[in-house]
Motif scaffolding. Structure first.
Motif, PDB file in Angstrom:
ATOM      1  N   HIS A 291       0.954  -1.364  -0.128  1.00  0.00           N
ATOM      2  CA  HIS A 291      -0.061   0.100  -0.056  1.00  0.00           C
ATOM      3  C   HIS A 291       0.871   1.334  -0.065  1.00  0.00           C
ATOM      4  N   GLY A 292       0.606   2.257  -0.675  1.00  0.00           N
ATOM      5  CA  GLY A 292       1.673   3.462  -1.003  1.00  0.00           C
ATOM      6  C   GLY A 292       2.548   3.220  -2.020  1.00  0.00           C
ATOM      7  N   ASP A 293       2.848   2.170  -2.519  1.00  0.00           N
ATOM      8  CA  ASP A 293       3.929   2.119  -3.644  1.00  0.00           C
ATOM      9  C   ASP A 293       3.608   2.672  -4.789  1.00  0.00           C
ATOM     10  N   THR A 294       4.654   3.532  -5.404  1.00  0.00           N
ATOM     11  CA  THR A 294       4.373   4.203  -6.540  1.00  0.00           C
ATOM     12  C   THR A 294       4.405   3.147  -7.807  1.00  0.00           C
ATOM     13  N   THR A 295       3.524   3.131  -8.675  1.00  0.00           N
ATOM     14  CA  THR A 295       3.619   2.011  -9.523  1.00  0.00           C
ATOM     15  C   THR A 295       2.579   2.571 -10.617  1.00  0.00           C
ATOM     16  N   THR A 296       2.777   2.059 -12.033  1.00  0.00           N
ATOM     17  CA  THR A 296       2.223   2.475 -13.045  1.00  0.00           C
ATOM     18  C   THR A 296       1.386   1.065 -13.910  1.00  0.00           C
ATOM     19  N   GLU A 297       1.560   0.008 -12.928  1.00  0.00           N
ATOM     20  CA  GLU A 297       1.204  -1.287 -13.552  1.00  0.00           C
ATOM     21  C   GLU A 297      -0.168  -1.626 -13.036  1.00  0.00           C
ATOM     22  N   THR A 298      -0.684  -2.382 -13.987  1.00  0.00           N
ATOM     23  CA  THR A 298      -1.941  -3.142 -13.674  1.00  0.00           C
ATOM     24  C   THR A 298      -1.657  -4.600 -13.768  1.00  0.00           C
ATOM     25  N   TYR A 299      -2.285  -5.085 -12.995  1.00  0.00           N
ATOM     26  CA  TYR A 299      -1.990  -6.765 -12.848  1.00  0.00           C
ATOM     27  C   TYR A 299      -3.340  -7.426 -13.138  1.00  0.00           C
ATOM     28  N   PHE A 300      -3.143  -8.418 -13.881  1.00  0.00           N
ATOM     29  CA  PHE A 300      -4.539  -9.151 -14.212  1.00  0.00           C
ATOM     30  C   PHE A 300      -3.877 -10.665 -13.703  1.00  0.00           C
ATOM     31  N   LEU A 301      -5.000 -11.239 -13.156  1.00  0.00           N
ATOM     32  CA  LEU A 301      -4.602 -12.669 -12.400  1.00  0.00           C
ATOM     33  C   LEU A 301      -5.232 -13.634 -13.643  1.00  0.00           C
ATOM     34  N   LEU A 302      -4.286 -14.293 -14.119  1.00  0.00           N
ATOM     35  CA  LEU A 302      -4.529 -15.382 -15.144  1.00  0.00           C
ATOM     36  C   LEU A 302      -4.768 -16.597 -14.582  1.00  0.00           C
ATOM     37  N   SER A 303      -4.636 -16.909 -13.400  1.00  0.00           N
ATOM     38  CA  SER A 303      -4.706 -18.090 -12.691  1.00  0.00           C
ATOM     39  C   SER A 303      -4.512 -17.775 -11.109  1.00  0.00           C
ATOM     40  N   GLY A 304      -4.983 -18.652 -10.141  1.00  0.00           N
ATOM     41  CA  GLY A 304      -4.682 -18.471  -8.667  1.00  0.00           C
ATOM     42  C   GLY A 304      -5.425 -17.293  -8.293  1.00  0.00           C
ATOM     43  N   SER A 305      -5.264 -16.856  -7.115  1.00  0.00           N
ATOM     44  CA  SER A 305      -5.732 -15.600  -6.270  1.00  0.00           C
ATOM     45  C   SER A 305      -4.925 -14.692  -5.512  1.00  0.00           C
ATOM     46  N   VAL A 306      -5.275 -13.522  -5.170  1.00  0.00           N
ATOM     47  CA  VAL A 306      -4.455 -12.681  -4.443  1.00  0.00           C
ATOM     48  C   VAL A 306      -5.198 -12.296  -3.271  1.00  0.00           C
ATOM     49  N   ILE A 307      -4.545 -12.099  -2.107  1.00  0.00           N
ATOM     50  CA  ILE A 307      -5.163 -11.280  -1.062  1.00  0.00           C
ATOM     51  C   ILE A 307      -4.749  -9.926  -0.862  1.00  0.00           C
ATOM     52  N   GLY A 308      -5.696  -9.115  -0.593  1.00  0.00           N
ATOM     53  CA  GLY A 308      -5.325  -7.633  -0.615  1.00  0.00           C
ATOM     54  C   GLY A 308      -5.403  -7.115   0.869  1.00  0.00           C
ATOM     55  N   GLN A 309      -4.660  -6.847   1.397  1.00  0.00           N
ATOM     56  CA  GLN A 309      -4.431  -6.283   2.822  1.00  0.00           C
ATOM     57  C   GLN A 309      -3.632  -5.309   3.029  1.00  0.00           C
ATOM     58  N   ILE A 310      -3.959  -4.432   4.235  1.00  0.00           N
ATOM     59  CA  ILE A 310      -2.945  -3.517   4.621  1.00  0.00           C
ATOM     60  C   ILE A 310      -2.642  -3.702   5.938  1.00  0.00           C
ATOM     61  N   VAL A 311      -1.504  -2.875   6.271  1.00  0.00           N
ATOM     62  CA  VAL A 311      -0.865  -3.257   7.705  1.00  0.00           C
ATOM     63  C   VAL A 311      -1.217  -2.007   8.404  1.00  0.00           C
ATOM     64  N   ALA A 312      -1.858  -2.176   9.551  1.00  0.00           N
ATOM     65  CA  ALA A 312      -2.172  -0.975  10.440  1.00  0.00           C
ATOM     66  C   ALA A 312      -0.810  -0.595  11.032  1.00  0.00           C
TER      67      ALA A 312
END
Length: 90
Positions: A46-67
């Motif tokens: 969270h907060g990383d500077t990026t210009t990338e879009t990620y497409f999940l072709l397989s599997g899954s990703v968990i989105g989380q933040i660290v307090a």
């Protein structure tokens, strides 16, 4: 099924690209880089500077933040066909 055909099918199933014509989809595929990410590996923070879009072709990703306390807070799970980082590409 060959890699290109598998990638095309996975992207056709992605809600962000659903309905895109074949020529435009081929242009996306030409520009993309396919990566395999091991389970548990951090993709971005969270907060990383990026210009990338990620497409999940397989599997899954968990989105989380660290307090600030260090507690991990799960806010979403993105499955195959999903995407994230699209706002960075705007």
């Amino acid at each position: 099924m060959a890699v290109k055909e598998a990638t095309q099918q996975a992207l056709k199933d992605c809600t962000l690209l659903r309905g895109i014509d074949a020529r435009a989809l081929d242009a996306v595929i030409q520009e993309m880089e396919v990566s395999r990410v091991p389970r548990g590996k951090l993709i971005m923070m969270h907060g990383d500077t990026t210009t990338e879009t990620y497409f999940l072709l397989s599997g899954s990703v968990i989105g989380q933040i660290v307090a600030e306390t260090g507690r991990e807070i799960l806010f979403t799970e993105i499955a195959q066909g999903g995407y994230f980082g699209e706002l960075a590409a705007l």
